[in-house]
Design an enzyme around this catalytic site. Structure first.
Site, short mmCIF file in Angstrom:
data_model
loop_
_atom_site.label_atom_id
_atom_site.label_comp_id
_atom_site.label_asym_id
_atom_site.label_seq_id
_atom_site.Cartn_x
_atom_site.Cartn_y
_atom_site.Cartn_z
N GLU A 44 -2.74 2.31 -2.63
CA GLU A 44 -2.32 3.64 -2.18
C GLU A 44 -1.93 4.51 -3.37
O GLU A 44 -1.85 4.04 -4.50
CB GLU A 44 -1.18 3.51 -1.17
CG GLU A 44 -0.08 2.55 -1.60
CD GLU A 44 1.22 3.23 -1.91
OE1 GLU A 44 1.19 4.39 -2.35
OE2 GLU A 44 2.27 2.60 -1.73
N LYS A 180 10.93 -1.98 3.00
CA LYS A 180 11.87 -1.46 2.00
C LYS A 180 13.31 -1.71 2.45
O LYS A 180 13.67 -1.50 3.61
CB LYS A 180 11.62 0.03 1.77
CG LYS A 180 10.24 0.32 1.15
CD LYS A 180 10.07 1.80 0.87
CE LYS A 180 8.73 2.09 0.21
NZ LYS A 180 7.61 2.06 1.12
#
Length: 689
Positions: A44, A180
């Site tokens: 990405e 995360k």
């Protein structure tokens, strides 16, 4: 040789993407890797545009790509520049993206893609957007740092990352260091379960899921995988089950970079309070939090972030390599038609003398050329250039002729050649008259006896997933029996190319339970006569000739077809420059899939197709083989009968204008396969007989 031979298909692949996904630009290296089924890892670009500050963003992106290459896979960084979605950013494009002002860059998820493309904006692709694009072009493995998830207080705010929804509906395997740490990990895993996402940890003690900066989120997942091979095995089953959802592989951060859980928790609390104080919400939360945590931890979190992304890229590359290697072993890469037949080195002589050619011992001035030939090989190369995937099972010696033949063949067709050091590679001398008509062929075919039953059994895996077997008549009767037995075992239809009037009847001496798998065949008039005699056991005293008046030619040919049509789904009788007369089962006229059906055929319909006129012919030695390749390619691509015939005519036309039996390139620059045969579709004549 492979790059040269596949250039035509590579160009086709590029055009195919541009037609199906007009806003997606695939780098040539990625196109070639997709075509050759090499391991590829998607990457990405939000780490470039939003995830890291300059210059660490560029340095990290380049290091991640390097990490993928060092582990024998090909990186494909995905980003958007001026409204064009790029798959495989060049270094120049990556730098352009990195140095654009941040306020001009959009963090692109699924919802943002239409606007960014329409407005010709630039941006970085999130996990969700990267998954979408990777899936569209055929990349199965994607490496990132960490995915989005359910935000803290998400059960109240309903702030849930689009990454989770995308994982539930897009079949891409995402390799990351978990969710995360700034997010609500237990609720995220619950949400993924609701979406039906397969979640696994990788080399994690106790099977716990990582949480980005630390190795242990405190949450266990259903399975822990110990090696890239184990992950590849899981992914292979996932693909076979066709679940249409993603897979999430959680890779713990390398131990030396892992943070103390209490330290990172404290930093997250401070950053979260700052975000609320400043009214930060939506997709701006994650970059704000990561930046603030990096400041609180004095850069240690940034170094950890870089380390885990590089590690994830390395693991993803290893998985991609294991998946590619395992696909070859399991036969996944062999979901393609098989051609079993002759490979021959052709020596051609075209007479330049004005004298009428006769077999009287005289010497005739001629032009000599050599080329790769053999009916099976010709058809395989045509399919390879038009369809892209084919397995050729053929035989050669280990002599100088074999070396010459291999140099003339695409490398992709050579992996299943049977080599017999005791035999001479098949050699044919082909004599053409001044008009390019083939008058005489002299051939040494003994090497094809090397295609034995045992040799074919060794290739059984290739047959197990093939959609179609193409068989020419140059192989032995026992090899034909073995090929048809494999067709029976795996329930695969067979397309038979009779090759020559003297051997066209060979397979029909075999038991009917085997020959019933021959569902399609393409004889010329002489071969048709031989086949009718072999099947019916009766002599054909009056056979059609292509120099007859057309009406009489069609009537006599139809009479022969009616004697055997019930045995097949489709008989394509070639009539020279008149065209083709096709006998098909009546239900196939509106449903071309019936042409490949293994069920018995009932009533038949006879259709005559006259080809567009061609002013010039260079040689006609491979026109019939190229017709087969075009017809078969269109059939496998599920085109209508008319389109299959048009594709056959277009391919024959290219061969007639070529010096060699197979055209160097069939599809012209700028055309798709569908464009390729449109002129023939528009100009050929069809009528019911």
């Amino acid at each position: 040789m492979l790059l040269s031979a596949s250039r035509g298909f590579g160009a086709l692949l590029c055009r195919r993407y541009s037609k199906q996904h007009p806003h997606v630009v695939v780098h040539p290296e990625i196109r070639q890797a997709l075509f050759e089924k090499q391991p590829i890892v998607a990457l990405e670009s939000t780490i470039i545009t939003h995830g890291m500050p300059v210059p660490q963003n560029v340095e990290t992106a380049l290091k991640v790509e390097q990490e993928v290459r060092q582990h024998r896979a090909i990186p494909a960084t995905i980003g958007i520049l001026d409204g064009r979605i790029k798959v495989g950013l060049t270094q120049e494009e990556l730098l352009r993206l990195a140095h654009k002002p941040r306020e001009q860059l959009i963090k692109c998820s699924r919802r943002d893609l239409p606007y960014v493309v329409a407005a010709r904006q630039s941006g970085g692709t999130t996990v969700a957007a990267t998954m979408i694009v990777a899936h569209q072009v055929g990349i199965r493995i994607f490496a990132t740092g960490g995915i989005g998830g359910v935000h803290r207080e998400g059960h109240v705010t309903m702030d849930v990352s689009a990454d989770l929804v995308e994982l539930g509906r897009t079949p891409v395997a995402v390799v990351c260091s978990g969710v995360k740490s700034i997010l609500d990990i237990p609720r995220t895993l619950e949400y993924l379960e609701t979406q039906g996402v397969c979640v696994a940890s990788y080399q994690s003690e106790g099977g716990v899921f990582p949480d980005f900066y630390t190795r242990d989120s405190g949450c266990k997942v259903p399975c822990n995988l110990e090696s890239a091979a184990d992950v590849a095995k899981l992914l292979r089953s996932w693909q076979e089950l066709n679940l249409r959802s993603g897979v999430l592989i959680g890779v713990p951060i390398p131990e030396e970079f892992a943070a103390e859980k209490s330290d990172i928790a404290a930093a997250i609390e401070v950053a979260n309070e700052e975000a609320q104080t400043h009214g930060i919400s939506g997709k701006e939360v994650t970059p704000f939090m990561l930046s603030h945590i990096a400041s609180v931890t004095k850069g240690r979190s940034l170094q950890a972030n870089i380390a885990l992304i590089k590690n994830n890229a390395a693991v993803a590359a290893q998985i991609a390599c294991a998946l590619a290697a395992g696909s070859v072993e399991s036969g996944e890469s062999n979901k393609k038609p098989i051609v079993v037949g002759a490979s021959i080195l052709d020596l051609s002589f075209r007479v330049k003398d004005t004298h009428t050619l006769q077999t009287d011992g005289a010497t005739y001035k001629s032009e000599a050329k050599y080329a790769a030939g053999g009916v099976g090989r010709n058809i395989a190369e045509g399919i390879y250039k038009l369809y892209g995937d084919v397995n050729l099972i053929s035989a050669v010696g280990s002599d100088h002729f074999a070396q010459m033949l291999r140099q003339l063949m695409p490398a992709a067709l050579q992996s299943n050649l049977i080599v017999n050091a005791q035999q001479t590679t098949s050699l044919c001398s082909v004599i053409f008259d001044q008009l390019g008509d083939c008058k005489l062929i002299l051939g040494d075919m003994d090497v094809h006896e090397s295609i034995t039953s045992a040799a074919l059994e060794d290739k059984q895996q290739l047959f197990s997933q093939a959609p179609l077997i193409v068989m020419d008549s140059n192989i032995s009767e026992s090899a034909m029996a073995s090929t048809l037995q494999l067709a029976q075992q795996f329930e695969i239809p067979v397309f038979f190319e009779p090759t020559d009037m003297f051997i066209a009847g060979k397979p029909f001496q075999l038991p009917a339970k085997l020959t019933r798998h021959i569902r399609l065949l393409k004889p010329n008039l002489h071969e048709l006569k031989t086949i009718v005699e072999a099947i019916t056991g009766q002599s054909v005293t009056q056979a059609p000739e292509k120099d007859m008046e057309q009406a009489e030619l069609l009537n006599q040919t139809k009479t022969l077809l009616q004697k055997i049509d019930k045995h097949f789904n489709c008989i394509i009788a070639t009539l020279g420059n008149h065209g083709v007369l096709i006998s098909i089962r009546s239900d196939a006229e509106s449903d071309q899939s019936k042409l490949l059906a293994l069920t018995p055929s009932g009533e038949h319909t006879t259709l005559f197709y006259a080809p567009p006129k061609l002013q010039q012919i260079v040689n006609d030695s491979g026109a019939g083989d190229s017709f087969c390749a075009g017809f078969i390619t269109a059939l496998l691509k599920q085109h209508t009968l008319d389109e299959c015939v048009a594709a056959g005519f277009a391919s024959a036309e290219r061969a007639l204008l070529s010096d060699s039996a197979v055209a160097a390139e069939y599809i012209q620059e700028g055309d798709s396969f569908e464009d390729y045969f449109q002129h023939c579709l528009a100009n050929m004549q069809r009528r019911r007989i």
